[in-house]
Design an enzyme around this catalytic site. Structure first.
Site, short mmCIF file in Angstrom:
data_model
loop_
_atom_site.label_atom_id
_atom_site.label_comp_id
_atom_site.label_asym_id
_atom_site.label_seq_id
_atom_site.Cartn_x
_atom_site.Cartn_y
_atom_site.Cartn_z
N ASN A 10 0.86 -1.18 0.00
CA ASN A 10 0.00 0.00 0.00
C ASN A 10 0.90 1.23 0.00
O ASN A 10 1.47 1.59 1.03
CB ASN A 10 -0.89 -0.04 1.25
CG ASN A 10 -1.73 1.21 1.41
OD1 ASN A 10 -1.81 2.04 0.51
ND2 ASN A 10 -2.37 1.34 2.57
N TRP A 11 1.04 1.85 -1.16
CA TRP A 11 1.96 2.99 -1.29
C TRP A 11 1.39 4.26 -0.69
O TRP A 11 2.10 5.26 -0.58
CB TRP A 11 2.31 3.21 -2.77
CG TRP A 11 3.23 2.19 -3.37
CD1 TRP A 11 3.77 1.12 -2.72
CD2 TRP A 11 3.71 2.13 -4.72
NE1 TRP A 11 4.57 0.40 -3.59
CE2 TRP A 11 4.54 1.00 -4.82
CE3 TRP A 11 3.52 2.92 -5.86
CZ2 TRP A 11 5.19 0.64 -6.00
CZ3 TRP A 11 4.16 2.57 -7.04
CH2 TRP A 11 4.98 1.44 -7.11
N LYS A 12 0.12 4.26 -0.35
CA LYS A 12 -0.54 5.44 0.24
C LYS A 12 -0.31 6.68 -0.63
O LYS A 12 -0.16 6.56 -1.84
CB LYS A 12 -0.08 5.63 1.69
CG LYS A 12 -0.23 4.34 2.51
CD LYS A 12 -0.09 4.54 3.99
CE LYS A 12 -0.23 3.19 4.69
NZ LYS A 12 -0.29 3.28 6.13
N HIS A 97 -9.70 0.88 4.86
CA HIS A 97 -8.44 1.15 5.55
C HIS A 97 -8.70 2.11 6.71
O HIS A 97 -9.50 3.05 6.59
CB HIS A 97 -7.41 1.74 4.57
CG HIS A 97 -6.03 1.74 5.15
ND1 HIS A 97 -5.62 2.68 6.06
CD2 HIS A 97 -4.99 0.89 4.98
CE1 HIS A 97 -4.37 2.42 6.41
NE2 HIS A 97 -3.96 1.34 5.78
N GLU A 99 -7.08 4.53 7.84
CA GLU A 99 -6.85 5.95 7.54
C GLU A 99 -8.06 6.56 6.86
O GLU A 99 -8.38 7.74 7.06
CB GLU A 99 -5.58 6.10 6.69
CG GLU A 99 -4.32 5.85 7.52
CD GLU A 99 -3.13 5.35 6.76
OE1 GLU A 99 -3.11 5.44 5.51
OE2 GLU A 99 -2.18 4.85 7.40
N GLU A 169 -5.56 -5.09 10.42
CA GLU A 169 -4.55 -4.07 10.66
C GLU A 169 -4.85 -3.34 11.98
O GLU A 169 -5.65 -2.39 12.00
CB GLU A 169 -4.53 -3.05 9.52
CG GLU A 169 -4.17 -3.66 8.18
CD GLU A 169 -3.61 -2.61 7.22
OE1 GLU A 169 -2.52 -2.83 6.71
OE2 GLU A 169 -4.26 -1.58 7.02
N GLY A 175 2.21 2.17 10.79
CA GLY A 175 3.16 3.28 10.65
C GLY A 175 3.82 3.69 11.95
O GLY A 175 4.48 4.72 12.02
N SER A 215 3.16 -2.21 10.43
CA SER A 215 4.61 -2.27 10.67
C SER A 215 5.20 -3.66 10.40
O SER A 215 6.17 -4.07 11.04
CB SER A 215 4.96 -1.80 12.09
OG SER A 215 4.58 -0.45 12.26
N GLY A 236 2.77 -1.25 4.28
CA GLY A 236 2.82 0.18 3.98
C GLY A 236 4.25 0.62 3.75
O GLY A 236 4.81 0.46 2.67
N GLY A 237 4.87 1.16 4.80
CA GLY A 237 6.21 1.74 4.70
C GLY A 237 7.22 0.85 3.99
O GLY A 237 7.96 1.31 3.10
P1 PGA Z 1 2.64 0.18 7.65
O1 PGA Z 1 1.20 0.40 6.96
O2 PGA Z 1 3.19 -1.09 7.09
O3 PGA Z 1 3.44 1.38 7.24
O4 PGA Z 1 2.41 0.10 9.13
C1 PGA Z 1 0.34 -0.68 6.72
C2 PGA Z 1 -0.95 -0.18 6.12
O5 PGA Z 1 -1.42 0.89 6.52
O6 PGA Z 1 -1.53 -0.84 5.24
#
Ligand code: PGA
Length: 253
Positions: A10-12, A97, A99, A169, A175, A215, A236-237
């Site tokens: 997930n590149w956000k 998600h 977010e 998640e 994050g 994470s 994500g990251g």
């Molecule tokens: P993260 O994000 O790996 O940076 O914690 C995961 C996500 O939000 O899908």
């Protein structure tokens, strides 16, 4: 039948077009020999087509959108419909998600409408859910997760469950560098599968992949993926670094 293994990035809201192309090209090259796992990249909307063109011909890889509109089409300025996403060659859409729930106030009714739009346009869904830290501290994490699943999956068509992937998640792990322990992840995934069994039946429940996200990185993926009900990760990251992302893809034992 063995469940599908999936690693999704997930590149956000990151990268510019050139950077997205470079990262996609590196991931494509470095993942070429990693078999037995489906790979999905979720770039921002403007990069979907380009990344899709770069991965064309790779049966083990696809792209997905990070969101879609709850509406089909029409006067909804700024929205992107599931049909548009499909027309760019994407295979998936990421829905629910944390977010989007947190910053854009997405609720269950909207999520059900987005699922409907996605299925009508033959997109597969990665549906995300997870508890906040307070809920875990108050021992409400199972109740929260069950609520998030049931309110959406009660309306999910049983003949479309092969288009459904789940992603647990925990919000406190996204994050933050804090990760659920392998035992915490497996415990929740097993619980999710039991909820799926109640809602969709045991046979369907046994086939739906459940990914862990929060994470997850090149160092901890192997331990996390060792859980019997952990079928991969939503990253994500660490998906913004080709080498780390590809190490995660190789973390199934
Ligand atoms: P993260 O994000 O790996 O940076 O914690 C995961 C996500 O939000 O899908």
């Amino acid at each position: 039948m063995a469940r599908r293994k999936i690693v999704a990035g997930n590149w956000k809201m990151n990268l510019k077009l050139d950077e997205a192309k470079t990262l996609a090209a590196s991931i494509i090259e470095q993942s070429a020999k990693i078999s037995g796992v489906e790979k999905i990249i979720f770039p921002a909307f403007p990069f979907l087509q380009k990344v899709g063109e770069l991965i064309a011909g790779r049966a083990d890889m696809s792209t997905g959108a990070q969101n879609c509109s709850e509406y089909e089409k029409g006067a909804y300025t700024g929205e992107v419909g599931a049909g548009m996403i499909k027309s760019l060659g994407a295979g998936y859409v990421l829905l629910g998600h944390s977010e989007r729930r947190q910053y854009f106030s997405e609720n269950a009714e909207q999520l059900r409408a987005k699922i409907k739009q996605s299925l009508e346009n033959n997109l597969q869904i990665v549906f995300c859910f997870g508890e906040h830290l307070k809920e875990r501290e108050n021992d409400q994490h199972f109740a929260t997760v069950k609520q998030q699943l049931v309110e959406v999956l009660n309306a999910y068509p049983k003949d479309k469950t092969n288009s459904l992937v789940l992603a647990y998640e925990p919000v406190w792990a996204i994050g933050t560098g804090l990760t659920a322990s392998p035992a915490q992840a497996q415990e929740m995934h097993a619980f999710v599968r039991s909820v799926l069994g109640e809602v969709l039946g045991a046979e369907i429940a046994s086939q739906i992949p459940i990914l862990y996200g929060g994470s997850c990185n090149a160092q901890n993926a192997k331990e996390l993926f060792a859980g019997a009900d952990v079928d991969g990760g939503l990253i994500g990251g660490a998906s913004l670094k080709a080498e780390d992302f590809c190490t995660i893809m190789s973390s199934f034992t």
